[in-house]
Design a protein around this motif. Structure first.
Motif, mmCIF file in Angstrom:
data_model
loop_
_atom_site.group_PDB
_atom_site.id
_atom_site.type_symbol
_atom_site.label_atom_id
_atom_site.label_comp_id
_atom_site.label_asym_id
_atom_site.label_seq_id
_atom_site.Cartn_x
_atom_site.Cartn_y
_atom_site.Cartn_z
ATOM 1 N N UNK A 139 0.701 -1.233 -0.212
ATOM 2 C CA UNK A 139 -0.021 0.094 0.058
ATOM 3 C C UNK A 139 0.904 1.265 0.179
ATOM 4 N N UNK A 140 0.503 2.335 -0.544
ATOM 5 C CA UNK A 140 0.793 3.560 -0.797
ATOM 6 C C UNK A 140 0.749 4.210 0.870
ATOM 7 N N UNK A 141 1.948 4.891 1.350
ATOM 8 C CA UNK A 141 1.823 5.568 2.761
ATOM 9 C C UNK A 141 2.274 7.230 2.467
ATOM 10 N N UNK A 142 1.466 7.814 2.642
ATOM 11 C CA UNK A 142 1.815 9.255 2.379
ATOM 12 C C UNK A 142 3.123 9.659 3.160
ATOM 13 N N UNK A 143 3.991 10.345 2.669
ATOM 14 C CA UNK A 143 5.225 10.865 3.393
ATOM 15 C C UNK A 143 4.708 12.350 3.966
ATOM 16 N N UNK A 144 4.899 12.349 5.399
ATOM 17 C CA UNK A 144 4.515 13.680 5.850
ATOM 18 C C UNK A 144 6.001 14.338 5.695
ATOM 19 N N UNK A 145 5.744 15.271 4.565
ATOM 20 C CA UNK A 145 7.079 16.287 4.321
ATOM 21 C C UNK A 145 7.185 17.187 5.342
ATOM 22 N N UNK A 146 6.273 17.476 6.161
ATOM 23 C CA UNK A 146 6.393 18.303 7.153
ATOM 24 C C UNK A 146 7.353 17.977 8.567
ATOM 25 N N UNK A 147 7.506 16.810 8.487
ATOM 26 C CA UNK A 147 8.043 16.240 9.679
ATOM 27 C C UNK A 147 9.584 16.785 9.718
ATOM 28 N N UNK A 148 10.198 17.021 11.001
ATOM 29 C CA UNK A 148 11.656 17.392 10.958
ATOM 30 C C UNK A 148 12.519 16.632 10.293
ATOM 31 N N UNK A 151 11.960 16.937 6.716
ATOM 32 C CA UNK A 151 12.007 18.524 6.018
ATOM 33 C C UNK A 151 13.344 19.120 6.318
ATOM 34 N N UNK A 152 14.036 18.715 7.526
ATOM 35 C CA UNK A 152 15.123 19.457 8.197
ATOM 36 C C UNK A 152 14.949 20.977 7.999
ATOM 37 N N UNK A 153 13.718 21.397 7.979
ATOM 38 C CA UNK A 153 13.560 22.811 8.155
ATOM 39 C C UNK A 153 13.927 23.493 6.722
ATOM 40 N N UNK A 154 13.951 22.895 5.861
ATOM 41 C CA UNK A 154 14.306 23.772 4.493
ATOM 42 C C UNK A 154 13.161 23.874 3.275
ATOM 43 N N UNK A 155 12.158 22.962 3.739
ATOM 44 C CA UNK A 155 11.383 22.600 2.477
ATOM 45 C C UNK A 155 10.310 23.637 2.444
ATOM 46 N N UNK A 156 9.927 24.231 3.591
ATOM 47 C CA UNK A 156 9.128 25.494 3.812
ATOM 48 C C UNK A 156 9.835 26.506 4.558
ATOM 49 N N UNK A 157 10.085 27.895 4.067
ATOM 50 C CA UNK A 157 10.677 28.877 4.591
ATOM 51 C C UNK A 157 9.877 29.243 5.910
ATOM 52 N N UNK A 158 8.458 29.134 5.955
ATOM 53 C CA UNK A 158 7.751 29.527 7.470
ATOM 54 C C UNK A 158 6.901 28.314 7.611
ATOM 55 N N UNK A 159 6.027 27.862 7.013
ATOM 56 C CA UNK A 159 4.939 27.001 7.785
ATOM 57 C C UNK A 159 4.754 25.812 6.599
ATOM 58 N N UNK A 166 1.671 15.003 -1.144
ATOM 59 C CA UNK A 166 2.540 16.119 -1.187
ATOM 60 C C UNK A 166 2.455 17.138 0.083
ATOM 61 N N UNK A 167 2.741 18.392 -0.191
ATOM 62 C CA UNK A 167 2.702 19.330 0.857
ATOM 63 C C UNK A 167 2.649 20.785 0.367
ATOM 64 N N UNK A 168 2.246 21.882 1.278
ATOM 65 C CA UNK A 168 1.914 23.048 0.780
ATOM 66 C C UNK A 168 2.759 23.879 1.838
ATOM 67 N N UNK A 169 3.310 25.042 1.198
ATOM 68 C CA UNK A 169 4.137 26.111 2.220
ATOM 69 C C UNK A 169 3.012 27.164 2.292
ATOM 70 N N UNK A 170 3.280 27.717 3.438
ATOM 71 C CA UNK A 170 2.539 29.136 3.769
ATOM 72 C C UNK A 170 3.326 30.077 4.329
ATOM 73 N N UNK A 171 3.205 31.376 4.620
ATOM 74 C CA UNK A 171 3.910 32.348 5.230
ATOM 75 C C UNK A 171 3.070 33.075 6.263
ATOM 76 N N UNK A 172 3.873 33.587 7.188
ATOM 77 C CA UNK A 172 3.379 34.596 8.109
ATOM 78 C C UNK A 172 2.867 35.602 7.753
#
Ligand SMILES: *[C@@H]1O[C@H](CO)[C@@H](O)[C@H](O)[C@H]1NC(C)=O
Ligand SMILES: *[C@@H]1O[C@H](CO)[C@@H](O)[C@H](O)[C@H]1NC(C)=O
Ligand SMILES: *[C@@H]1O[C@H](CO)[C@@H](O)[C@H](O)[C@H]1NC(C)=O
Ligand SMILES: *[C@@H]1O[C@H](CO)[C@@H](O)[C@H](O)[C@H]1NC(C)=O
Length: 260
Positions: A139-148, A151-159, A166-172
């Motif tokens: 089965x396909x298991x979704x990757x939580x790209x937002x986990x540290x 991500x290591x904090x580089x995928x999204x600048x803010x949120x 997939x994943x979506x970035x947003x800003x302050x």
């Protein structure tokens, strides 16, 4: 002449590509079994399955049954699990799945969105005992790209917000997502252009980004400023005075401006 030579070659390339892609359409889940399962598997097999789930997912393979002739290092008969050129496991015997095992215990998580299974049997007849082979689900298991750890904090600048596949970035507040869909940059209000020639920006080094402040003054000491003098760049991208006015101040003839 050269075109004439190349056309059949190009056709072949496209057809080969087509064959590869259509043979491995990503799915969200599936099942794989040895030929004829659970009937005994035949000798001299070399079967390959390429399992593929969509991008943004990892593949979780679970053996529900393994019944393969046991040999040292699974030399004669085996089911091999590979990711690219990496061996993730090689199984034979019955030892890997016993009745008391929790389901999912023999699960293999692919490091990516695909896995290759290779089932090999030797030419000798397995003798009196016949082995049923293997059965597995995946089965396909979704990757939580937002986990540290991912991500290591580089995928999204803010949120970062995880979505299925997939994943979506947003800003302050006061920041705008850039066309790279990842970087956030402060809203820029732009340099305010006073409509009237006498009005000017008097801040020494005016900055025009979110929450920056600029100060207005009049060109000539024979004019005085009517309205607020300090304006701040708002998150919505416009200048607003500290009193809340969006209209720029005016320079009117009259009392000498005490600034000068
Ligand atoms: C993999 O699949 C098995 C069987 O469905 C399940 O028990 C296990 O929790 C899954 N592992 C992950 C990491 O999703
Ligand atoms: C950013 O997202 C938009 C809309 O989702 C998409 O059309 C665009 O291709 C993306 N840009 C990049 C650089 O990924
Ligand atoms: C802005 O506020 C200050 C003090 O709160 C007041 O003295 C001034 O008159 C106000 N300016 C305008 C244009 O309302
Ligand atoms: C522009 O400046 C003139 C003086 O030169 C003044 O009389 C007029 O009221 C100003 N208009 C605005 C919109 O600030």
């Amino acid at each position: 002449m050269s075109l004439f030579i190349h056309v059949p070659w190009l056709l072949c390339v496209f057809q080969c590509w087509g064959a590869v892609i259509s043979g491995s359409i990503p799915v969200l889940h599936g099942e794989v079994q040895s030929p004829g399962y659970p009937a005994p598997y035949p000798p001299s097999l070399h079967e390959i399955w390429d399992l593929l789930v969509p991008q943004g997912y990892t593949l979780n393979l679970t053996f529900t049954n393994i019944d393969i002739e046991l040999s040292e290092d699974c030399y004669y008969d085996s089911i091999m699990v590979m990711f690219g050129k990496r061996f993730l496991g090689r199984f034979c015997g019955r030892n890997h799945v016993s009745k008391g095992d929790r389901p999912g215990k023999y699960s293999i998580m692919s490091p990516g969105n695909n896995l290759r299974l290779v089932f090999k049997t030797d030419s000798s007849s397995p003798g009196s005992h016949r082995y049923s082979g293997f059965s597995a689900i995946y089965q396909a298991v979704d990757i939580n790209e937002c986990t540290t750890e991912f991500d290591k904090g580089y995928m999204c600048h803010h949120f970062c917000s995880n979505t299925l596949g997939g994943f979506v970035c947003s800003c302050r507040h006061g920041y705008q997502l850039q066309p790279d869909n990842s970087t956030c940059f402060p809203v820029d209000c732009g340099f305010p252009v006073p409509k009237n020639g006498t009005l000017r920006v008097v801040s020494k080094i005016p900055k025009t980004l979110y929450q920056n402040e600029i100060q207005f003054g009049c060109e000539s000491k024979y004019y005085r400023l009517e309205g607020d003098d300090v304006y701040r760049c708002e998150a919505q991208g416009y200048w607003r005075s500290l009193n809340g006015s969006r209209n720029l101040p005016k320079c009117v003839e009259g009392i000498v401006n005490l600034l000068y």
